[in-house]
Scaffold this active site. Structure first.
Site, short mmCIF file in Angstrom:
data_model
loop_
_atom_site.label_atom_id
_atom_site.label_comp_id
_atom_site.label_asym_id
_atom_site.label_seq_id
_atom_site.Cartn_x
_atom_site.Cartn_y
_atom_site.Cartn_z
N LYS A 30 26.30 -40.18 29.26
CA LYS A 30 27.66 -40.12 28.70
C LYS A 30 28.44 -41.38 29.05
O LYS A 30 29.06 -42.00 28.18
CB LYS A 30 28.40 -38.90 29.28
CG LYS A 30 29.91 -38.95 29.08
CD LYS A 30 30.62 -37.78 29.72
CE LYS A 30 31.02 -37.96 31.15
NZ LYS A 30 32.31 -38.63 31.42
N ASN A 31 28.43 -41.74 30.34
CA ASN A 31 29.29 -42.84 30.78
C ASN A 31 28.81 -44.21 30.31
O ASN A 31 29.54 -45.19 30.43
CB ASN A 31 29.48 -42.81 32.30
CG ASN A 31 30.41 -41.67 32.70
OD1 ASN A 31 31.08 -41.10 31.85
ND2 ASN A 31 30.44 -41.33 33.98
N CYS A 58 44.24 -37.90 36.32
CA CYS A 58 43.41 -36.76 35.93
C CYS A 58 43.17 -35.90 37.16
O CYS A 58 43.65 -36.22 38.25
CB CYS A 58 42.14 -37.21 35.23
SG CYS A 58 40.78 -37.60 36.30
N ARG A 82 43.96 -42.51 39.46
CA ARG A 82 43.16 -43.35 38.58
C ARG A 82 43.97 -44.40 37.81
O ARG A 82 44.02 -44.38 36.57
CB ARG A 82 42.32 -42.49 37.63
CG ARG A 82 41.43 -41.53 38.38
CD ARG A 82 40.50 -40.78 37.50
NE ARG A 82 39.39 -41.59 37.03
CZ ARG A 82 38.45 -41.15 36.20
NH1 ARG A 82 38.52 -39.91 35.76
NH2 ARG A 82 37.48 -41.93 35.82
N ASP A 135 29.98 -38.69 41.42
CA ASP A 135 29.79 -37.71 40.35
C ASP A 135 28.72 -36.67 40.68
O ASP A 135 28.46 -35.77 39.88
CB ASP A 135 29.41 -38.43 39.04
CG ASP A 135 30.59 -39.18 38.44
OD1 ASP A 135 31.73 -38.97 38.91
OD2 ASP A 135 30.38 -39.97 37.50
N ARG A 137 32.25 -31.48 27.99
CA ARG A 137 32.57 -32.91 27.89
C ARG A 137 31.38 -33.76 28.29
O ARG A 137 31.24 -34.88 27.81
CB ARG A 137 33.74 -33.24 28.82
CG ARG A 137 35.02 -32.56 28.42
CD ARG A 137 36.15 -33.07 29.22
NE ARG A 137 36.15 -34.53 29.13
CZ ARG A 137 37.03 -35.31 29.70
NH1 ARG A 137 37.98 -34.80 30.42
NH2 ARG A 137 36.96 -36.62 29.57
C1 EPZ Z 1 33.73 -44.20 36.25
O1 EPZ Z 1 35.13 -44.01 36.32
C2 EPZ Z 1 33.15 -42.93 35.70
N1 EPZ Z 1 33.73 -42.66 34.39
C3 EPZ Z 1 33.45 -41.76 36.64
O2 EPZ Z 1 32.81 -40.62 36.14
C4 EPZ Z 1 32.89 -42.10 38.02
O3 EPZ Z 1 33.25 -41.07 38.91
C5 EPZ Z 1 33.45 -43.42 38.51
O4 EPZ Z 1 33.19 -44.47 37.53
C6 EPZ Z 1 32.86 -43.87 39.84
O5 EPZ Z 1 31.47 -43.96 39.73
C7 EPZ Z 1 33.28 -43.30 33.32
O6 EPZ Z 1 32.41 -44.15 33.37
C8 EPZ Z 1 33.90 -42.91 32.02
P1 EPZ Z 1 36.28 -46.71 38.96
P2 EPZ Z 1 36.10 -45.24 36.53
O7 EPZ Z 1 37.14 -47.65 38.19
O8 EPZ Z 1 35.53 -46.43 35.86
C9 EPZ Z 1 40.31 -46.97 41.56
C10 EPZ Z 1 32.71 -38.42 35.26
O9 EPZ Z 1 32.80 -37.28 35.79
N2 EPZ Z 1 40.84 -47.87 40.51
O10 EPZ Z 1 35.00 -47.20 39.52
O11 EPZ Z 1 37.46 -44.80 36.14
C11 EPZ Z 1 40.10 -45.54 41.04
O12 EPZ Z 1 41.29 -44.81 41.04
C12 EPZ Z 1 33.65 -39.52 35.67
O13 EPZ Z 1 31.90 -38.70 34.38
C13 EPZ Z 1 42.06 -48.50 40.72
O14 EPZ Z 1 42.73 -48.30 41.73
O15 EPZ Z 1 36.01 -45.40 38.10
C14 EPZ Z 1 39.06 -45.05 42.00
O16 EPZ Z 1 39.66 -44.61 43.19
C15 EPZ Z 1 34.70 -39.06 36.61
N3 EPZ Z 1 42.52 -49.35 39.75
C16 EPZ Z 1 38.20 -46.29 42.28
O17 EPZ Z 1 39.02 -47.39 41.90
C17 EPZ Z 1 41.81 -49.62 38.62
O18 EPZ Z 1 42.29 -50.40 37.77
C18 EPZ Z 1 36.90 -46.39 41.50
O19 EPZ Z 1 37.15 -46.10 40.13
C19 EPZ Z 1 40.57 -48.99 38.43
C20 EPZ Z 1 40.09 -48.13 39.40
#
Ligand code: EPZ
Length: 429
Positions: free
Chosen positions: A22-23, A120, A125, A310, A402
């Site tokens: 999915k991702n 969310c 996020r 995840d 989803r």
């Molecule tokens: C991706 O989310 C995945 N989603 C998530 O899967 C997964 O949990 C996550 O990566 C970590 O592996 C998709 O790919 C659609 P991050 P993403 O940016 O890209 C902070 C699922 O269940 N952050 O690596 O949003 C953030 O809040 C989902 O399929 C900032 O502060 O994750 C988090 O604490 C849930 N500012 C950390 O970084 C930003 O601009 C890592 O988030 C971006 C992120």
């Protein structure tokens, strides 16, 4: 609203085919906006999230054709021209990664208006790193009334971007924008997830010049245009890990096919430490567990190749019946223990303090009505229910839909007693 009913206690025996990730699929779909030629994605998962993004892409000018050919499910995405560079709140809030259309729209048309995705269930996020990366590439960004207004009338230009911490989404977003920028972009402290490698592979087949995906430093030399291509979506490592944990929880022997063991090595090592038998094969893996009690182990989530956040909820479900006290530390998201009170309804003994959960294994879980809160939390309840005595009803199944394709079919084929109750009123919780 649909519910899923599970009667626990059956061992699982059989094969489970793993779907495309999915991702990965949703970032590859966004990448299709970068070319006026068709992008054909094979091994596509059919999920609510890919449907949500498809609806948005159609608004932007993409023709989507879905087929189920001899090579499995495929989607062809073709955007001869961007008819609108506007991604409205109503569509982005349904699926937050829709925000990643911003970079491709900007790279292709020089402007975009995209809704901020909002928070969310698992955390705030923010998308500040995405926006900083686009600014570094020369975009002018304004935030107003919940929208990002981005402009780059003379095109984007390459830059060196150092992320302060690892972000999967920001790394992908920077790649999606930089492939059409003038000159060279270097991404430092980049995410190394398999979905990043998959996106780079697809973009390279489309004519991009990306090196280093899967390492902390990614180098992108911008090209003037990208072409159409055919690309197979990488196997879903989270689905792979989830069914591996389901098999371990229920006991029995399950072969996971159309996937790769190396995608979830950090999980497999922890499962082996807990006493689960894992056989790594060329075309997937086999999980075996006889009746013996599992051992409690400690895990801490980390960016890839560490233990995936995840898979944290699903692993915790397994630990609820392990011998002794296990510890699960969540380091990626600040609010990702929503499954704990629901697991407690099934008899689990868990205490949470900050980002740490302590799980004292119980002899058995007992079925009960529970409520799904997010995608991975909800599937952890399904895993727990597979070993619980009696019946568990999981409410709010739309979370599961989803990200897990034909979940009840895949589990039932291995002997689990799982069925979907269509359009049921929610059980009182
Ligand atoms: C991706 O989310 C995945 N989603 C998530 O899967 C997964 O949990 C996550 O990566 C970590 O592996 C998709 O790919 C659609 P991050 P993403 O940016 O890209 C902070 C699922 O269940 N952050 O690596 O949003 C953030 O809040 C989902 O399929 C900032 O502060 O994750 C988090 O604490 C849930 N500012 C950390 O970084 C930003 O601009 C890592 O988030 C971006 C992120």
């Amino acid at each position: 609203m649909d519910q899923i009913a599970i009667i626990g206690g059956s061992h699982l025996e059989g094969d489970i085919p793993i779907s495309g990730a999915k991702n990965s699929a949703i970032k590859l779909m966004a990448a299709s906006l970068l070319t006026d030629e068709p992008l054909r994605l094979t091994n596509m998962p059919r999920l609510a999230d890919t449907r949500f993004l498809g609806n948005l892409l159609r608004r932007l000018g993409t023709e989507l054709t879905e087929t189920n050919g001899p090579d499995g499910p495929q989607t062809v995405l073709h955007t001869p021209e961007i008819v609108s560079a506007f991604a409205p709140y109503d569509l982005v809030r349904q699926m937050r990664a829709s925000f990643n259309v911003l970079g491709p729209l900007l790279a292709r048309t020089g402007h975009a208006k995209v809704s901020l995705p909002g928070g969310c269930a698992i955390g705030a996020r923010p998308v500040d790193l995405h926006l900083k990366a686009l600014e570094a590439l020369g975009a002018h960004i304004d935030l107003n009334e919940g929208y990002v207004y981005a402009q780059a009338p003379r095109g984007l230009r390459g830059a060196t971007i150092t992320f302060p911490f690892v972000s999967v989404g920001a790394t992908e977003h920077a790649m999606l924008a930089a492939v059409l920028a003038r000159g060279e972009t270097i991404l430092m402290h980049a995410a190394r997830e398999p979905e990043i490698v998959d996106l780079a592979d697809c973009l390279n087949v489309m004519g991009a010049r990306i090196e280093g995906a899967g390492t902390p430093v990614i180098r992108i030399v911008g090209v003037e245009r990208l072409n159409g291509a055919t690309h197979a979506v990488t196997p879903d490592r989270i689905e792979t890990g989830t069914y591996a944990l389901a098999a371990a929880m229920a006991g029995g022997e399950v072969r996971l096919t159309n996937t790769r063991a190396d995608l979830i090595e950090s999980l497999l090592l922890k499962m082996e430490e807990a006493g689960v038998e894992v056989e790594r094969r060329n075309d997937g893996l086999t999980i075996r567990r006889n009746g013996s009690r599992l051992r409690a182990v400690e895990v801490e989530t980390d960016p890839y190749p560490g233990f995936a956040t995840d898979l944290q909820a699903q692993f915790m479900a397994l630990m609820t019946v392990a011998d002794g006290e296990s510890v699960v530390r969540e380091t990626i998201f600040e609010n990702r223990f929503m499954h704990v009170p629901e697991l407690a309804r099934l008899g689990a003994d868990i205490t949470v303090s900050g980002g740490e959960a302590r799980i004292r294994g119980v002899d058995f879980l007992q079925g009960a009505p529970v409520m799904a809160t997010d995608l991975r939390a909800s599937v952890s309840l399904v895993i727990a229910a597979l070993a619980a005595r009696g019946e568990t009803i999981v409410n709010r199944v739309y979370h599961l839909d989803r990200g897990f394709e034909r979940l009840e079919e895949k589990l039932s084929a291995c002997g689990a007693k799982v069925r979907r109750l269509k359009g049921h009123m929610e059980a009182e919780n």
